[in-house]
Scaffold this motif. Structure first.
Motif, mmCIF file in Angstrom:
data_model
loop_
_atom_site.group_PDB
_atom_site.id
_atom_site.type_symbol
_atom_site.label_atom_id
_atom_site.label_comp_id
_atom_site.label_asym_id
_atom_site.label_seq_id
_atom_site.Cartn_x
_atom_site.Cartn_y
_atom_site.Cartn_z
ATOM 1 N N TYR A 107 -1.664 -6.144 2.262
ATOM 2 C CA TYR A 107 -1.750 -4.961 3.123
ATOM 3 C C TYR A 107 -2.788 -3.988 2.560
ATOM 4 O O TYR A 107 -2.643 -3.463 1.457
ATOM 5 C CB TYR A 107 -0.388 -4.281 3.237
ATOM 6 C CG TYR A 107 -0.349 -3.192 4.280
ATOM 7 C CD1 TYR A 107 -0.199 -3.517 5.633
ATOM 8 C CD2 TYR A 107 -0.482 -1.860 3.934
ATOM 9 C CE1 TYR A 107 -0.178 -2.529 6.605
ATOM 10 C CE2 TYR A 107 -0.456 -0.863 4.897
ATOM 11 C CZ TYR A 107 -0.309 -1.194 6.231
ATOM 12 O OH TYR A 107 -0.291 -0.216 7.194
ATOM 13 N N ASN A 120 -3.820 -0.864 3.187
ATOM 14 C CA ASN A 120 -3.580 0.562 2.932
ATOM 15 C C ASN A 120 -2.243 0.774 2.229
ATOM 16 O O ASN A 120 -1.495 1.703 2.534
ATOM 17 C CB ASN A 120 -3.608 1.349 4.248
ATOM 18 C CG ASN A 120 -4.116 2.767 4.045
ATOM 19 O OD1 ASN A 120 -4.880 3.054 3.132
ATOM 20 N ND2 ASN A 120 -3.696 3.665 4.916
ATOM 21 N N GLN A 129 -1.484 4.400 0.512
ATOM 22 C CA GLN A 129 -1.277 5.534 1.407
ATOM 23 C C GLN A 129 -0.060 5.354 2.319
ATOM 24 O O GLN A 129 0.693 6.290 2.553
ATOM 25 C CB GLN A 129 -2.532 5.762 2.263
ATOM 26 C CG GLN A 129 -3.701 6.346 1.501
ATOM 27 C CD GLN A 129 -3.395 7.729 0.949
ATOM 28 O OE1 GLN A 129 -2.819 8.583 1.630
ATOM 29 N NE2 GLN A 129 -3.761 7.967 -0.300
ATOM 30 N N ASP A 130 0.150 4.142 2.821
ATOM 31 C CA ASP A 130 1.217 3.927 3.805
ATOM 32 C C ASP A 130 2.590 3.673 3.186
ATOM 33 O O ASP A 130 3.613 3.953 3.813
ATOM 34 C CB ASP A 130 0.860 2.751 4.721
ATOM 35 C CG ASP A 130 -0.281 3.081 5.669
ATOM 36 O OD1 ASP A 130 -0.722 4.244 5.676
ATOM 37 O OD2 ASP A 130 -0.732 2.171 6.392
ATOM 38 N N PHE A 131 2.606 3.161 1.952
ATOM 39 C CA PHE A 131 3.904 2.802 1.378
ATOM 40 C C PHE A 131 4.200 3.480 0.036
ATOM 41 O O PHE A 131 5.317 3.921 -0.198
ATOM 42 C CB PHE A 131 4.016 1.282 1.224
ATOM 43 C CG PHE A 131 4.079 0.559 2.531
ATOM 44 C CD1 PHE A 131 5.190 0.676 3.354
ATOM 45 C CD2 PHE A 131 3.010 -0.210 2.968
ATOM 46 C CE1 PHE A 131 5.244 0.026 4.580
ATOM 47 C CE2 PHE A 131 3.058 -0.867 4.190
ATOM 48 C CZ PHE A 131 4.165 -0.744 4.997
ATOM 49 N N LYS A 147 2.770 6.297 -1.325
ATOM 50 C CA LYS A 147 2.659 7.752 -1.323
ATOM 51 C C LYS A 147 4.021 8.413 -1.137
ATOM 52 O O LYS A 147 4.737 8.136 -0.174
ATOM 53 C CB LYS A 147 1.706 8.209 -0.227
ATOM 54 C CG LYS A 147 1.386 9.705 -0.283
ATOM 55 C CD LYS A 147 0.325 10.063 0.738
ATOM 56 C CE LYS A 147 -0.041 11.546 0.631
ATOM 57 N NZ LYS A 147 -1.106 11.899 1.610
ATOM 58 N N ASN A 183 -0.792 -7.712 8.356
ATOM 59 C CA ASN A 183 -0.256 -6.840 9.398
ATOM 60 C C ASN A 183 1.236 -6.595 9.198
ATOM 61 O O ASN A 183 1.925 -7.409 8.600
ATOM 62 C CB ASN A 183 -0.487 -7.459 10.784
ATOM 63 C CG ASN A 183 -1.949 -7.543 11.133
ATOM 64 O OD1 ASN A 183 -2.688 -6.572 10.990
ATOM 65 N ND2 ASN A 183 -2.392 -8.720 11.587
ATOM 66 N N VAL A 184 1.709 -5.470 9.726
ATOM 67 C CA VAL A 184 3.131 -5.180 9.692
ATOM 68 C C VAL A 184 3.812 -5.953 10.817
ATOM 69 O O VAL A 184 3.497 -5.755 11.999
ATOM 70 C CB VAL A 184 3.409 -3.668 9.852
ATOM 71 C CG1 VAL A 184 4.913 -3.408 9.938
ATOM 72 C CG2 VAL A 184 2.810 -2.894 8.678
#
Length: 241
Positions: A156, A158, A161-163, A165, A237-238
């Motif tokens: 993944y 990002n 920043q996405d997880f 942070k 991707n998620v």
């Protein structure tokens, strides 16, 4: 001799342990949940511990104290390093609390793919490996916990920043490590004021081990926490959230 040395106010100390981490000489330790000056001759009087104290419990005083013994400090540090190695440990696994920084400003016309874009780490503690993580640590207090499979950070883009942070991050791979993380995670969740748990795994079946360990740990801790599982596909991707 009369010299400058630190003094710790026991009433003001909140027991976070940050000063003990900052004191490389080993002069400060935690006793009954409070920071104490263990040995006068280990304190160099330079005050590296002062900025680490969030409550201002540490001050300088002038008093009768043993002289700073650099040779004794170096010997203690050597024994500690030898102990880490003999136990299969590593000095690099010492607990540390970090301060994540914001990304450098990016002009409106720029993007993360531009050479001038400089993303910064959102890691807020060390170590991150579940096997090396302490069971108790100041950074676990009121923490949103991220329990992530190793591969998710590579799949993944990002990830920080996405997880990461705003979260305390623990990573592992039960399949490769050949261990059941549930016991260690149970201790961490049961012994600390964890606010929430996010489990981040890959879509491959073998990655279910990290999810199972985390869910088992929450059940065994007998705490009712908000939690979620996020699955990442191999192409980054998620899949679900």
């Amino acid at each position: 001799m009369i010299r400058r040395i630190i003094e710790i106010n026991q009433e003001t100390c909140n027991g976070c342990g940050l000063c003990a981490q900052a004191c490389h000489e080993g002069a400060i330790g935690m006793v009954n949940g409070k920071a104490v000056l263990l040995r006068d001759d280990y304190c160099d009087g330079l005050g590296d511990c002062l900025p680490a104290c969030p409550t201002g419990a540490i001050t300088f005083v002038e008093r009768e104290a043993a002289a700073y013994d650099e040779a004794a400090v170096l010997e203690r540090q050597k024994k500690e390093a030898d102990s880490h190695h003999s136990q299969g440990g590593c000095p690099g696994s010492k607990m540390r609390q970090l301060t994540p920084r914001a990304n450098a400003p990016v002009p409106p016309s720029a993007s993360s793919s531009d050479p001038g874009f400089a993303p910064t780490s959102q890691l807020s503690q060390w170590p991150v490996q579940i096997k090396l993580a302490p069971v108790n640590a100041p950074y676990f207090k009121d923490a949103d916990l991220l329990i992530a499979a190793d591969c998710t950070a590579f799949a993944y883009g990002n990830f920080h920043q996405d997880f990461m942070k705003g979260r305390i991050t623990l990573i592992g791979c039960p399949k490769l490590d050949g261990v059941d993380y549930s016991e260690k995670l149970t201790q961490i969740i049961a012994n600390n004021d964890i606010k929430s748990v996010t489990i981040l795994r890959m879509e491959v079946p073998c990655c279910g081990g990290i999810q199972q360990a985390a869910v088992t740990a929450m059940k065994n801790s007998k705490k009712f926490l908000p939690w979620q599982v996020v699955t990442i596909s191999i192409d980054g991707n998620v899949v679900n959230a």
